[in-house]
Design a protein around this motif. Structure first.
Motif, mmCIF file in Angstrom:
data_model
loop_
_atom_site.group_PDB
_atom_site.id
_atom_site.type_symbol
_atom_site.label_atom_id
_atom_site.label_comp_id
_atom_site.label_asym_id
_atom_site.label_seq_id
_atom_site.Cartn_x
_atom_site.Cartn_y
_atom_site.Cartn_z
ATOM 1 N N ASN A 1 12.965 17.939 -7.092
ATOM 2 C CA ASN A 1 12.011 17.978 -8.037
ATOM 3 C C ASN A 1 13.249 17.585 -9.654
ATOM 4 O OD1 ASN A 1 10.120 18.622 -10.573
ATOM 5 N ND2 ASN A 1 9.145 20.008 -8.716
ATOM 6 N N THR A 2 13.372 16.384 -9.893
ATOM 7 C CA THR A 2 14.147 16.678 -11.095
ATOM 8 C C THR A 2 13.098 17.373 -12.683
ATOM 9 O OG1 THR A 2 14.554 14.587 -9.976
ATOM 10 C CG2 THR A 2 15.008 14.880 -12.129
ATOM 11 N N VAL A 40 22.272 12.496 -10.811
ATOM 12 C CA VAL A 40 21.843 13.098 -11.411
ATOM 13 C C VAL A 40 22.789 13.708 -12.070
ATOM 14 C CG1 VAL A 40 19.750 15.575 -12.439
ATOM 15 C CG2 VAL A 40 19.510 13.489 -10.161
ATOM 16 N N GLU A 41 22.657 13.483 -13.824
ATOM 17 C CA GLU A 41 24.212 13.505 -14.620
ATOM 18 C C GLU A 41 23.963 14.642 -15.299
ATOM 19 O OE1 GLU A 41 26.945 11.105 -17.343
ATOM 20 O OE2 GLU A 41 26.721 10.335 -15.583
ATOM 21 N N LEU A 68 25.338 14.875 -9.767
ATOM 22 C CA LEU A 68 24.419 15.338 -8.791
ATOM 23 C C LEU A 68 23.668 14.081 -7.999
ATOM 24 C CD1 LEU A 68 22.892 18.627 -10.006
ATOM 25 C CD2 LEU A 68 25.562 18.159 -9.068
ATOM 26 N N ASP A 69 23.750 13.810 -6.524
ATOM 27 C CA ASP A 69 22.940 12.776 -5.690
ATOM 28 C C ASP A 69 21.593 13.283 -5.911
ATOM 29 O OD1 ASP A 69 22.423 11.301 -3.400
ATOM 30 O OD2 ASP A 69 23.096 11.828 -1.806
ATOM 31 N N ILE A 70 20.919 12.674 -6.084
ATOM 32 C CA ILE A 70 19.176 12.093 -6.916
ATOM 33 C C ILE A 70 18.569 12.509 -5.074
ATOM 34 C CG2 ILE A 70 19.154 9.636 -6.293
ATOM 35 C CD1 ILE A 70 17.057 9.891 -9.448
ATOM 36 N N LYS A 71 19.028 12.235 -4.209
ATOM 37 C CA LYS A 71 18.219 12.575 -3.402
ATOM 38 C C LYS A 71 18.495 13.800 -2.535
ATOM 39 C CE LYS A 71 19.362 7.962 -1.505
ATOM 40 N NZ LYS A 71 20.979 7.064 -0.004
ATOM 41 N N GLN A 72 19.421 14.326 -3.059
ATOM 42 C CA GLN A 72 19.354 16.331 -2.581
ATOM 43 C C GLN A 72 19.164 17.517 -3.758
ATOM 44 O OE1 GLN A 72 21.020 17.358 -0.012
ATOM 45 N NE2 GLN A 72 21.549 15.221 0.287
ATOM 46 N N VAL A 73 17.995 16.382 -4.482
ATOM 47 C CA VAL A 73 17.886 16.993 -5.919
ATOM 48 C C VAL A 73 15.972 16.865 -5.666
ATOM 49 C CG1 VAL A 73 17.132 17.546 -8.364
ATOM 50 C CG2 VAL A 73 19.288 16.075 -7.713
ATOM 51 N N ASN A 122 13.661 21.433 -16.687
ATOM 52 C CA ASN A 122 13.096 22.251 -17.441
ATOM 53 C C ASN A 122 14.216 23.912 -17.481
ATOM 54 O OD1 ASN A 122 11.131 21.244 -18.450
ATOM 55 N ND2 ASN A 122 10.063 21.788 -16.694
ATOM 56 N N LEU A 123 14.972 23.591 -15.945
ATOM 57 C CA LEU A 123 15.975 25.549 -15.251
ATOM 58 C C LEU A 123 17.142 25.407 -16.866
ATOM 59 C CD1 LEU A 123 15.713 25.214 -12.064
ATOM 60 C CD2 LEU A 123 14.661 26.956 -13.528
#
Length: 466
Positions: free
Chosen positions: A229-230, A257-258, A222-227, A235-236
């Motif tokens: 709240n990491t 984010v892998e 996942l593109d970290i800029k599009q996340v 947690n989810l």
């Protein structure tokens, strides 16, 4: 002649040769394909190993361009065919020892291909060798036919039978004892589409090695800029893993984010025996904010196939009393942002189900998401007459060698038996034996390896004798 004594005399050699054969990583490798190695260098290595051994030990050997070969013994007009394959599915993850070490633990040889199909191939080879060494005279020729593409598209036997005559009867040691007389139809589909957007949350998604394996691992970047709240995403994901009783991880690598989710591999003929990591990961991603291309990839996986391997969600479910349910295995899932997306399906259907109706339903559902399908392989259902001479002879052999009734079975798997005009699958899995084909820690017990060698020796003798 006491076939068991003959096999027991050769126990050490049979085990050692089986280990050596299994240590060759004979997996389809498109990167090393050549004219001499149509399915890759490692398959060619295993192929040459076996053919060289057969030549050295006095058999007639004929190679058909690296696609398939036969090892021949005996004389006569008619041919008894034993159809084996030396290609194997990839090793995969979570092995106790490396998949191609062929390590012996607790009197079992652990290796990919131990049961499917290199172990049984060696048992059949030694059946021929025992008969040849004993100077047995035959009324038929016996050909051990060596295939190299059974786990993919069967291009090996297609090529072979363009150049060689069809055996009058035969068997494939690639399923279960006692005797498999009927098999489901099998079809591989690939649904794909081009992707044009270079933005969005999902940069890539990969799961699955082969269409006929339940994927045991899935990775989404996942593109970290599009996340947003990491920590919340972590947690989810953890909650999702706990809820579905599976393992995985979330790691930050560079700008990604892998997400990794681990399932459990099994043979694609029964998806319920495994845990499809790709479908489960799709089930998590669908909860996240996705663009239209991402939704068109994730939504059909979840809506059509998550927790449904029988086709009920798309109205193609069908069941037969003997062959069982229609099954769908989603064996490969791939999404590359700005490039392409593919979904690979392994379908197995019993006699009575309409292939045309099944295909039309799949095509229509995928078309709604912009995906176009291609049929890669299709084999119709196969069945032998229960009163055929072949069935009677093999039943007699099995009953006399084991003391058990030779029940005739129907399966969802597909074997080379269907490539013969008169063929059945005969072993190697004994009744009650754990089926670990296409799974981590696949093994063959030395006890069963020797027992099947005895049965195959007797079977070849009975089928080929004057």
């Amino acid at each position: 002649m006491n076939w068991k004594n003959e096999v027991d005399k050769r126990k050490g050699t049979i085990v050692k040769d089986t280990q050596s054969f299994l240590q060759i990583e004979s997996v389809l490798d498109e990167k090393t394909v050549s004219k001499q190695a149509p399915f890759g260098e490692k398959i060619r290595e295993a192929y040459d190993w076996l053919l060289h051994k057969a030549k050295q030990e006095g058999f007639k050997v004929k190679d058909h361009d690296g696609y398939a070969a036969h090892i021949e013994w005996g004389t006569g007009e008619e041919i008894v065919g034993i159809l084996c394959h030396i290609d194997v599915v990839p090793g995969g993850d979570d092995w106790t020892s490396p998949a191609f070490n062929a390590e012996i633990r607790d009197e079992k040889i652990y290796a990919r291909g131990a049961l499917d199909d290199k172990g049984p191939t060696m048992a059949c080879y030694y059946a021929l060798k025992i008969l040849k060494d004993a100077g047995i005279e035959t009324g038929k020729r016996v050909r051990l036919i060596i295939g190299t593409d059974e786990e993919s598209q069967w291009r090996c036997v297609d090529h072979y039978f363009k150049h060689e005559e069809m055996p009058s009867l035969g068997f494939a040691p690639d399923a279960d004892f006692p005797i498999i007389y009927a098999e489901k139809g099998i079809c591989d589909f690939i649904y794909e589409t081009k992707l044009t957007s270079n933005t969005g949350l999902v940069r890539s998604f990969h799961s699955g090695h082969r269409l006929n394996m339940v994927p045991d691992r899935a990775v989404a970047k996942l593109d970290i800029k599009q996340v947003e709240n990491t920590s919340k995403l972590r947690n989810l994901f953890h909650q999702y893993l706990v809820h579905n009783d599976c393992k995985g991880s979330l790691n930050i690598r560079d700008s990604n984010v892998e997400l990794t989710l681990n399932g459990f591999s099994a043979h694609g003929m029964e998806p319920e025996d495994g845990v499809n990591a790709g479908l489960l990961l799709a089930g998590f991603l669908i909860k996240l904010p996705l663009n239209i291309e991402e939704k068109n990839f994730i939504t059909p996986l979840v809506a059509m196939f998550l927790k449904d391997s029988r086709g009920e969600n798309i109205d193609i479910a069908y069941s037969d009393e003997q062959l069982g349910d229609l099954t769908i295995n989603i064996g490969q899932m791939m999404y590359e942002q700005g490039s392409e997306s593919k979904i690979g399906i392994n379908l197995r259907y019993p006699e009575g189900a309409s292939f045309d109706v099944i295909k039309r339903s799949l095509d229509d559902h995928f078309q709604a998401y912009g995906y176009v399908g291609d049929t890669r392989v299709h084999e119709t259902p196969h069945a032998m007459d229960k009163d055929h001479e072949l069935v009677k002879i093999l039943s007699k052999v099995y009953e006399e060698e084991t003391g058990e009734q030779a029940e005739l079975l129907a399966i969802g798997g597909g074997t080379y038996a269907r490539a013969l005009n008169a063929g059945v699958a005969f072993g190697p899995l004994f009744p009650g034996q754990k089926d670990v084909i296409h799974q981590a820690d696949e093994y063959i017990s030395i006890k069963h390896l020797l027992a099947m060698t005895v049965i195959y020796t007797r079977a070849v003798y009975e089928l080929a004798k004057r």
